[in-house]
Each structure stands twice: as structure tokens, then as C-alpha cells.
Design a protein around this motif. Structure first.
Motif, short mmCIF file in Angstrom:
data_model
loop_
_atom_site.label_atom_id
_atom_site.label_comp_id
_atom_site.label_asym_id
_atom_site.label_seq_id
_atom_site.Cartn_x
_atom_site.Cartn_y
_atom_site.Cartn_z
N VAL A 1 8.34 2.62 21.17
CA VAL A 1 7.63 1.79 20.03
C VAL A 1 8.48 2.15 18.81
O VAL A 1 8.47 3.07 18.29
N LEU A 2 9.33 0.91 18.22
CA LEU A 2 10.01 1.38 17.13
C LEU A 2 9.06 1.07 15.88
O LEU A 2 9.37 1.72 14.96
N ARG A 3 8.60 -0.15 15.75
CA ARG A 3 7.77 -0.24 14.43
C ARG A 3 6.38 -0.54 14.67
O ARG A 3 6.08 -1.17 15.77
N VAL A 4 5.38 -0.24 13.88
CA VAL A 4 3.83 -0.67 14.01
C VAL A 4 3.62 -1.40 12.70
O VAL A 4 3.62 -0.90 11.56
N ALA B 1 0.41 -5.70 15.64
CA ALA B 1 1.47 -5.94 16.44
C ALA B 1 2.44 -4.84 16.39
O ALA B 1 2.63 -3.97 15.51
N ILE B 2 3.37 -4.66 17.53
CA ILE B 2 4.34 -3.67 17.31
C ILE B 2 5.78 -4.28 17.96
O ILE B 2 5.97 -5.16 18.85
N ALA B 3 6.73 -3.63 17.57
CA ALA B 3 8.07 -4.09 18.08
C ALA B 3 8.63 -2.77 18.83
O ALA B 3 8.47 -1.77 18.62
N VAL B 4 9.04 -3.06 20.13
CA VAL B 4 9.49 -2.11 21.15
C VAL B 4 10.92 -2.23 21.59
O VAL B 4 11.25 -3.45 21.66
N SER B 5 11.49 -1.21 22.04
CA SER B 5 12.65 -1.30 22.73
C SER B 5 12.30 -0.85 24.04
O SER B 5 11.62 0.20 24.49
N THR B 6 13.08 -1.58 24.88
CA THR B 6 12.57 -1.34 26.35
C THR B 6 13.63 -1.66 27.54
O THR B 6 14.57 -2.53 27.04
#
Ligand SMILES: Nc1ncnc2c1ncn2[C@@H]1O[C@H](COP(=O)(O)OP(=O)(O)OP(=O)(O)O)[C@@H](O)[C@H]1O
Ligand SMILES: Nc1nc2c(c(=O)[nH]1)N=C(CO)CN2
Length: 183
Positions: free
Chosen positions: A43-46, A67-72
Motif C-alpha cells: 500500500v503506497l498511499r492512503v 481510496a488507496i494506491a497500491v503497487s502489486t
């Protein structure tokens, strides 16, 4: 579509979260921590936590949305299935469509992937019309994302108009507990 991704290639994805039953903020933060604990998701940003009036079926309690930004390194369907599993583990019971839920996790965007399957449609088909998605998404979407300007304009308009009664409920300081991939 997913086959276009090389194994282990990292993608950036955006997930919307909502809760309107139980300890709403705790459920949201639990979901985020569980997602971050997955070995192939970081989870990069919340976003902030926003309170919103229910959309669709209106005779239900107000929601908290994020919302969240993730790297996957997961492919889109695997990421969606992980979200559905977390919904299940956090006690989501499906009643009526658009009805109350302990936790709802929608996959909004996965890189620039477009797909239209019953199990997964990307971008999420209803995201641009929902203040409860757009305002939190604007907190976390990358400035370089092709939809950044559209999300920003729609988010500002929603806030100006007080759409869905959206108000900032709490801000979050996030620090991922997992290491960046490849480190
Ligand atoms: N982008 C997407 N994100 C999440 N689920 C999706 C997506 N595209 C298709 N689906 C499918 O939709 C199904 C139902 O999702 P869900 O119960 O969360 O819908 P909902 O939250 O009631 O309504 P809405 O889709 O309008 O938010 C899921 O099982 C999933 O397979
Ligand atoms: N305010 C708000 N309304 C909703 C929400 C939600 O997360 N927030 N989710 C729904 C089903 O996806 C239906 N209606």
C-alpha cells in the motif's frame, strides 16, 4: 489482457473502500493493513476518511469511504480475488445490491488496463459518477496518471456542490509495514 504483464512486473492499482456497518473506521483500516500484509501487494498511499450519504439504496446508514494506491505483482483478477477474500474475512455478508455492508472493496484502476468481463471491468464502470470514489481517489492518484486531471476536476466539482454530502472525517498518516519489492 492480464497476459500482457510479465511475471513479477509491478503495476500501480487503485482500490476504493467503503463501510457503513459496525466499527466503520476500524474495518477500513483493518482491510488496508491486511492488503498491505500480502506479499505481492504494497500500500503506497492512503486517502483521508470521508463520510458520505448512501447512494443508490438510500434508506441505510451513512458510509465512511476511502481510496488507496497500491503497487502489486498480482495480475488484475488475482488482485480482485484477494480483495473479495478480504471482504469475506472481514465479515461481509451480501444482502441486496447497494445495501449496507461491513466492508466493500472495489478495484478502480489497474495501470492502463481496460477489460470488460462480468467478474472484472476496468476502469470501474461507475467510478466517475461517484463523489464517494472520486474525492478519496484524488487524494492518492499519481499526478502522472492519464485520468489525474479528469478525477481532479470531477472531485473539485463534487466538493463544491456538496455532492453526496461528502465531508472529510479524518486524515490518516500511512506508513507501509512491508518492504518495497526487490529490496
Ligand atoms: N472493478 C471491479 N471491482 C470490484 N468488483 C467488480 C469489478 N468489476 C466487476 N466486479 C464484480 O462485481 C461483483 C459484485 O461486486 P459488489 O458486490 O462489490 O458490487 P456493489 O458494491 O454492490 O456495486 P458496485 O459494483 O456498483 O460498487 C464482484 O463479485 C466482482 O466480480
Ligand atoms: N455513500 C456511499 N454509497 C454507496 C456506497 C459507498 O461506498 N458509499 N457503496 C455502494 C455499493 O457499492 C452503494 N452506495
Amino acid at each position: 489482457m492480464a497476459e500482457l504483464y510479465e511475471r513479477n512486473a509491478e503495476a500501480e492499482a487503485y482500490i476504493a473502500l467503503g463501510s457503513n456497518m459496525g466499527e466503520r473506521d476500524k474495518l477500513l483500516m483493518d482491510a488496508i493493513e491486511r492488503i498491505d500484509a500480502h506479499p505481492e501487494i504494497r500500500v503506497l498511499r492512503v486517502s483521508g476518511i470521508y463520510e458520505t450519504e448512501p447512494v443508490g439504496y438510500t434508506d441505510q446508514p451513512s458510509f465512511l469511504n476511502m481510496a488507496i494506491a497500491v503497487s502489486t505483482t498480482l495480475e488484475p483478477l488475482a488482485l480482485l480475488r484477494e480483495q473479495l477474500e478480504q471482504e469475506r474475512l472481514l465479515g461481509r455478508i451480501r444482502h441486496e445490491r447497494w445495501g449496507p455492508r461491513t466492508i466493500d472493496l472495489d478495484l478502480l484502476l489497474y495501470d492502463n488496463v481496460r477489460m470488460d468481463q462480468e467478474e472484472l471491468t476496468l476502469p470501474h464502470p461507475r467510478m466517475m459518477e461517484r463523489a464517494f470514489v472520486l474525492v478519496p481517489l484524488h487524494d492518492v492518484i499519481s499526478d502522472s496518471h492519464p485520468l489525474h486531471e479528469g478525477v481532479q476536476a470531477a472531485s473539485y466539482a463534487a466538493l463544491r456542490e456538496g455532492k453526496e454530502g461528502i465531508t472529510l472525517w479524518k486524515t490518516i498518516n500511512w506508513r507501509s509495514a512491508s518492504e518495497p519489492f526487490g529490496s
